[in-house]
Design a protein around this motif. Sequence first.
Motif, PDB file in Angstrom:
ATOM      1  N   GLN A 149       0.836  -1.203   0.000  1.00 26.43           N
ATOM      2  CA  GLN A 149       0.000   0.000   0.000  1.00 26.43           C
ATOM      3  C   GLN A 149       0.867   1.247   0.000  1.00 26.43           C
ATOM      4  O   GLN A 149       1.897   1.327   0.677  1.00 26.43           O
ATOM      5  CB  GLN A 149      -0.902  -0.026   1.238  1.00 26.43           C
ATOM      6  N   LEU A 173      -6.972   0.788   1.742  1.00 23.83           N
ATOM      7  CA  LEU A 173      -6.147  -0.355   2.127  1.00 23.83           C
ATOM      8  C   LEU A 173      -5.380  -0.856   0.900  1.00 23.83           C
ATOM      9  O   LEU A 173      -5.442  -0.267  -0.170  1.00 23.83           O
ATOM     10  CB  LEU A 173      -7.026  -1.454   2.726  1.00 23.83           C
ATOM     11  N   HIS A 175      -5.930  -7.374   3.061  1.00 22.15           N
ATOM     12  CA  HIS A 175      -5.785  -6.856   4.427  1.00 22.15           C
ATOM     13  C   HIS A 175      -6.257  -7.940   5.384  1.00 22.15           C
ATOM     14  O   HIS A 175      -7.334  -8.519   5.201  1.00 22.15           O
ATOM     15  CB  HIS A 175      -6.604  -5.590   4.629  1.00 22.15           C
TER      16      HIS A 175
END
Length: 267
Positions: A162, A173, A244
């Motif tokens: 990211q 995210l 994530h």
Amino acid sequence: MANVSGRRPRSKIGNWVEELYVEEDAMKEYEERKARGELAAQRVDFLRENIFRPVTLSLTSDGGLHFGDVVMLVNCGGQNRGRSAVSINTNIDSLTKIPFPGIQAPCGISAGRNVHPCIRTAFIITSVDGSPEGSTLHFEQSFALKTTEGFARGLYLTSDLQSFQKCASKSRLQEVNLDDSGSFLSWWKIVHFDPQERLEYEGHPAPANTKVLIVHCKTNNALAVLGNQLIWTPFGQEYEVTAHTFLDSHKAEKDNNHWLLCTSDSG
């Protein structure tokens, strides 16, 4: 009082000749674009016709996943979202005709609630370590997920670290998309969903149609669907997909990260 006629004069006034030529040119251009299939309505119909074309998922004879299998990535849902499948997220402006009609890389993804095997939702388990097609995929073994060939272009499910410039549009995210590079950024691995049994299952055959984690090899973040982040697509409102890892109070991954790699015998 003289009689006043309400009739309009028969003679044409103004630049009527030029206006007639403009109308004729516009109609000619319209007919030419229609013949080439370039009208917006035609392009939308073309996209939907191709991207929703049915695909036959692989049939597993031993309950496991194998290289070359055609599967869907399905999240069973949670408290604030329904069942959904990772789907190609493209629009008519992202299509290309060279060398043949299809989607253009890079291309976005989302999690659609229309969970049916088609070009939009089908992925091929692809070897990155020389494993032959048909051989068994194991827990913690690196592999790639590729869209079907033809209209879907055989693009790889890809992610990277990211950054401010590169992140998911809604949640910010880690972004996940489709690309044609097939590099280390497109390597994933299957991990047992229960952290207490993870070490025990390492190296064992990865099961089809069973809850697992799909973890990105470079960043070690798990593929996730976000029920609180909705995005508008040409196919309706869908969930955002990111890489994530969501942990609960027991340090176990939440259902955002739980996936089924579905085959045709998933029921």
